[in-house]
Structures are given as C-alpha cells and as structure tokens.
Scaffold this motif. Structure first.
Motif, PDB file in Angstrom:
ATOM      1  N   GLY A 138       0.852  -1.191   0.000  1.00 61.84           N
ATOM      2  CA  GLY A 138       0.000   0.000   0.000  1.00 61.84           C
ATOM      3  C   GLY A 138       0.887   1.240   0.000  1.00 61.84           C
ATOM      4  O   GLY A 138       1.983   1.230   0.559  1.00 61.84           O
ATOM      5  N   TYR A 139       0.387   2.314  -0.621  1.00 61.65           N
ATOM      6  CA  TYR A 139       1.188   3.543  -0.724  1.00 61.65           C
ATOM      7  C   TYR A 139       0.326   4.758  -0.407  1.00 61.65           C
ATOM      8  O   TYR A 139      -0.790   4.885  -0.905  1.00 61.65           O
ATOM      9  N   VAL A 140       0.842   5.632   0.451  1.00 64.36           N
ATOM     10  CA  VAL A 140       0.159   6.880   0.788  1.00 64.36           C
ATOM     11  C   VAL A 140       1.127   8.028   0.513  1.00 64.36           C
ATOM     12  O   VAL A 140       2.209   8.099   1.094  1.00 64.36           O
ATOM     13  N   SER A 141       0.721   8.934  -0.397  1.00 61.18           N
ATOM     14  CA  SER A 141       1.595  10.060  -0.752  1.00 61.18           C
ATOM     15  C   SER A 141       1.234  11.283   0.089  1.00 61.18           C
ATOM     16  O   SER A 141       0.412  11.209   0.998  1.00 61.18           O
ATOM     17  N   GLY A 164      -7.244  18.252   7.018  1.00 65.95           N
ATOM     18  CA  GLY A 164      -6.112  17.590   6.366  1.00 65.95           C
ATOM     19  C   GLY A 164      -5.749  16.279   7.041  1.00 65.95           C
ATOM     20  O   GLY A 164      -5.477  15.278   6.378  1.00 65.95           O
ATOM     21  N   GLY A 165      -5.767  16.273   8.385  1.00 65.31           N
ATOM     22  CA  GLY A 165      -5.428  15.054   9.122  1.00 65.31           C
ATOM     23  C   GLY A 165      -6.442  13.944   8.894  1.00 65.31           C
ATOM     24  O   GLY A 165      -6.084  12.773   8.735  1.00 65.31           O
ATOM     25  N   GLN A 166      -7.737  14.331   8.847  1.00 62.25           N
ATOM     26  CA  GLN A 166      -8.775  13.329   8.590  1.00 62.25           C
ATOM     27  C   GLN A 166      -8.672  12.786   7.165  1.00 62.25           C
ATOM     28  O   GLN A 166      -8.820  11.588   6.935  1.00 62.25           O
ATOM     29  N   GLN A 167      -8.405  13.670   6.214  1.00 59.06           N
ATOM     30  CA  GLN A 167      -8.245  13.217   4.823  1.00 59.06           C
ATOM     31  C   GLN A 167      -7.105  12.209   4.713  1.00 59.06           C
ATOM     32  O   GLN A 167      -7.230  11.186   4.037  1.00 59.06           O
ATOM     33  N   GLN A 168      -6.016  12.505   5.402  1.00 60.39           N
ATOM     34  CA  GLN A 168      -4.871  11.608   5.295  1.00 60.39           C
ATOM     35  C   GLN A 168      -5.181  10.244   5.909  1.00 60.39           C
ATOM     36  O   GLN A 168      -4.722   9.211   5.424  1.00 60.39           O
ATOM     37  N   ARG A 169      -5.996  10.215   6.958  1.00 59.41           N
ATOM     38  CA  ARG A 169      -6.444   8.930   7.527  1.00 59.41           C
ATOM     39  C   ARG A 169      -7.265   8.152   6.492  1.00 59.41           C
ATOM     40  O   ARG A 169      -7.165   6.928   6.399  1.00 59.41           O
ATOM     41  N   VAL A 170      -8.091   8.868   5.736  1.00 55.77           N
ATOM     42  CA  VAL A 170      -8.894   8.214   4.700  1.00 55.77           C
ATOM     43  C   VAL A 170      -7.981   7.613   3.630  1.00 55.77           C
ATOM     44  O   VAL A 170      -8.214   6.494   3.153  1.00 55.77           O
ATOM     45  N   PHE A 171      -6.918   8.336   3.268  1.00 51.77           N
ATOM     46  CA  PHE A 171      -5.994   7.798   2.259  1.00 51.77           C
ATOM     47  C   PHE A 171      -5.248   6.567   2.784  1.00 51.77           C
ATOM     48  O   PHE A 171      -4.930   5.657   2.022  1.00 51.77           O
ATOM     49  N   ILE A 172      -5.006   6.548   4.105  1.00 54.63           N
ATOM     50  CA  ILE A 172      -4.405   5.346   4.685  1.00 54.63           C
ATOM     51  C   ILE A 172      -5.395   4.186   4.601  1.00 54.63           C
ATOM     52  O   ILE A 172      -5.034   3.071   4.226  1.00 54.63           O
ATOM     53  N   ALA A 173      -6.674   4.461   4.923  1.00 54.56           N
ATOM     54  CA  ALA A 173      -7.700   3.415   4.815  1.00 54.56           C
ATOM     55  C   ALA A 173      -7.791   2.901   3.382  1.00 54.56           C
ATOM     56  O   ALA A 173      -7.941   1.699   3.140  1.00 54.56           O
ATOM     57  N   ARG A 174      -7.694   3.813   2.417  1.00 52.62           N
ATOM     58  CA  ARG A 174      -7.737   3.417   0.998  1.00 52.62           C
ATOM     59  C   ARG A 174      -6.582   2.479   0.658  1.00 52.62           C
ATOM     60  O   ARG A 174      -6.730   1.517  -0.097  1.00 52.62           O
ATOM     61  N   ALA A 175      -5.406   2.768   1.243  1.00 57.14           N
ATOM     62  CA  ALA A 175      -4.246   1.899   1.016  1.00 57.14           C
ATOM     63  C   ALA A 175      -4.405   0.568   1.752  1.00 57.14           C
ATOM     64  O   ALA A 175      -3.892  -0.458   1.304  1.00 57.14           O
ATOM     65  N   LEU A 176      -5.119   0.582   2.892  1.00 62.09           N
ATOM     66  CA  LEU A 176      -5.261  -0.635   3.706  1.00 62.09           C
ATOM     67  C   LEU A 176      -6.338  -1.586   3.189  1.00 62.09           C
ATOM     68  O   LEU A 176      -6.334  -2.760   3.533  1.00 62.09           O
ATOM     69  N   VAL A 177      -7.259  -1.086   2.359  1.00 62.87           N
ATOM     70  CA  VAL A 177      -8.430  -1.879   1.994  1.00 62.87           C
ATOM     71  C   VAL A 177      -8.059  -3.128   1.188  1.00 62.87           C
ATOM     72  O   VAL A 177      -8.754  -4.135   1.232  1.00 62.87           O
ATOM     73  N   SER A 178      -6.938  -3.083   0.491  1.00 64.63           N
ATOM     74  CA  SER A 178      -6.516  -4.280  -0.265  1.00 64.63           C
ATOM     75  C   SER A 178      -5.667  -5.212   0.605  1.00 64.63           C
ATOM     76  O   SER A 178      -5.034  -6.143   0.098  1.00 64.63           O
ATOM     77  N   HIS A 220     -13.999  -2.226   7.437  1.00 66.53           N
ATOM     78  CA  HIS A 220     -12.899  -2.607   8.327  1.00 66.53           C
ATOM     79  C   HIS A 220     -11.739  -1.613   8.209  1.00 66.53           C
ATOM     80  O   HIS A 220     -11.178  -1.165   9.222  1.00 66.53           O
ATOM     81  N   ALA A 221     -11.397  -1.248   6.972  1.00 70.76           N
ATOM     82  CA  ALA A 221     -10.285  -0.302   6.755  1.00 70.76           C
ATOM     83  C   ALA A 221     -10.615   1.055   7.378  1.00 70.76           C
ATOM     84  O   ALA A 221      -9.748   1.693   8.002  1.00 70.76           O
ATOM     85  N   VAL A 222     -11.859   1.487   7.231  1.00 70.36           N
ATOM     86  CA  VAL A 222     -12.279   2.780   7.810  1.00 70.36           C
ATOM     87  C   VAL A 222     -12.241   2.718   9.339  1.00 70.36           C
ATOM     88  O   VAL A 222     -11.828   3.672  10.009  1.00 70.36           O
ATOM     89  N   GLN A 223     -12.634   1.574   9.876  1.00 68.12           N
ATOM     90  CA  GLN A 223     -12.566   1.372  11.337  1.00 68.12           C
ATOM     91  C   GLN A 223     -11.130   1.443  11.844  1.00 68.12           C
ATOM     92  O   GLN A 223     -10.850   2.029  12.882  1.00 68.12           O
ATOM     93  N   LEU A 224     -10.218   0.817  11.096  1.00 68.47           N
ATOM     94  CA  LEU A 224      -8.811   0.784  11.514  1.00 68.47           C
ATOM     95  C   LEU A 224      -8.247   2.193  11.703  1.00 68.47           C
ATOM     96  O   LEU A 224      -7.378   2.409  12.546  1.00 68.47           O
ATOM     97  N   VAL A 225      -8.718   3.145  10.903  1.00 72.70           N
ATOM     98  CA  VAL A 225      -8.184   4.510  11.007  1.00 72.70           C
ATOM     99  C   VAL A 225      -9.097   5.422  11.844  1.00 72.70           C
ATOM    100  O   VAL A 225      -8.885   6.630  11.905  1.00 72.70           O
TER     101      VAL A 225
END
Length: 261
Positions: A81-84, A146-160, A126-131
C-alpha cells in the motif's frame, strides 16, 4: 518466500538523473514487522528510493527484491500500500464520500466498473474502522480536515490488505495537534495489525519512540539500524549527514522537537 527473508531487499542500487547521482550504492533490508523511518534533507534521494521500491522507475545498477522476488518479475502489487503527500494538495471540491474513496482502493483487484460484493463492503468498513473514521463514513471527503483526509488515504491503502505500507511524509498539511494521534495510529497498525511500515519523514524526533528502525539517507545510506542505536549518534555525526545543524534527537516524548531536515 522464506520467513527470514526481508520483505524489501535493496543491493548496491544507484540512480542518476542526467549527470547527477541521486542515490549511490544503497544497501537496505526491511524485515516483516519492522517500522522503518527514513530521514534525510531535501534532495537526498528519499522520493527516488520510494519510486524504485514501488517499481515506478528501474535501478540503473544494483538489484531490488520484494517478498523474495526480483522486482522485474514481481506481480503481487496488492501486497504493497502507498500513501503520498495528498492531504496537502487534495481538491476539496471532489464529490466523493469516505466510503467511496476507500472503496476505490479495491479497483486494482476488481477492475474499475465492477460493483462491490458484500465481502468488499466489509473490507471497506474494516479499513475505515482501523483509522478511526467509521462515524464519518458517509461524509464528503472535501469537508474533512487535512489530518482526517490523510487517515482516509491510509484506509484506501489498507483496503486491499497490504503487508507493507509505504508513507511519503504523510503529515505534510496536517496540523500539529493531530500529528501525534496520526503517529499513534501508525504505531497501532504496526504493532496490532502486524503491518510492516516504511515512513519517509522530517519528524524523526517526534516518532523515535514509534519506529523500530531508522535509515539516514543523503545520496548514500549514512546509517541504518535500530532506533536505540540511532538515538546514541552524536550530534556532530547527524550534522555531517544533513550538511547543517539539527535539533537534539534523543528523547522519549512525542512533544519534543525533531530533526530540522
């Protein structure tokens, strides 16, 4: 893959843009369960190193292996997973909910237009819960901080369900009061979910009690080892890596200063 084999193995890798060497003879291994923080001044080759690991560019010399396989033959990209640095530049007018943004992380596996199965929806929740964003799952991403958005991008990376999560300076654009809880989240993903983390950061002082290993990069790899060894480095040695003075690094509280790099 042998269980003792590193997830990422970089051997003798160099890279240059035109005539300038950006990375010189890099040797670096990341083992399962590690939380590696990579630090270095601007222009030290950190972004280039990430592009090499992600297969976006090829090393001009040396070799990279991922999960025991040479990178040119590696196909299991869902394991990574990658978060920029998206939180700083995200288009806040983008009309998508948290659920939709996180679900888009499954398109690599599903193809763009396939609808989500019940199992896929479970993965998104599950990914959304994790963050820690489940209470806002139907909110438009443009309405988040900004902090909440970045958590969402982490969830997006975690979903796979990746085994390795790579983050490129993820706290850019995140306000100071949320940075500490953000790093707490990363520590939990590492310790409780067993995800191996690779983090490029300027905040190494802030997270020295979270990461297990540190690598100092400035074209060459000047240091790579456990965090406690890193904290024993002399200030003069750090100044040598960075080419300028740095703040004191040895501390154990999230609110004290980090490197000035």
């Amino acid at each position: 893959m042998n269980q003792h084999e590193p997830i990422v193995k970089i051997q003798g890798v160099s890279y240059r843009y035109e005539k300038e060497n950006v990375l010189e003879d890099i040797n670096l291994s990341i083992h399962k369960g590690a939380f590696l923080g990579i630090v270095g001044p601007n222009g030290s080759g950190k972004s280039t190193l990430l592009k090499l690991i992600l297969g976006l560019i090829r090393p001009q010399s040396g070799e990279i292996s991922l999960f025991g396989q040479e990178i040119a033959r590696f196909k299991d990209w869902h394991k990574i997973g990658y978060v920029s640095q998206k939180a700083n530049s995200f288009n806040t007018g983008f009309p998508a909910t948290i659920f939709e943004v996180v679900a888009s992380g499954l398109t690599k596996k599903l193809g763009l237009f396939r609808s989500l199965s019940k199992e896929d929806r479970k993965k998104v929740y599950h990914a959304v819960q994790l963050v820690g964003m489940e209470s806002l799952i139907n909110q438009n991403i443009g309405e988040l901080s900004g902090g909440q958005q970045q958590r969402v991008f982490i969830a997006r990376a975690l979903v796979s369900e990746p085994e390795l999560l790579i983050l490129d300076e993820p706290t850019v654009g995140v306000d100071a009061k949320n940075v500490s809880s953000f790093y707490q989240l990363l520590e939990e993903l590492n310790k409780h979910e067993g995800i191996t983390l690779l983090l490029v950061t300027h905040d190494i002082g802030t997270i020295s009690d979270k990461v297990t290993h540190v690598a100092c990069l400035n074209k060459n790899l000047h240091f790579h080892g456990e965090t406690r060894e890193f904290e024993q480095l002399k200030l003069g040695e750090m100044t040598e890596f960075y080419g300028h003075d740095v703040h004191v690094l040895t501390h154990h509280h999230a609110h004290t200063g980090g490197t000035n790099g």
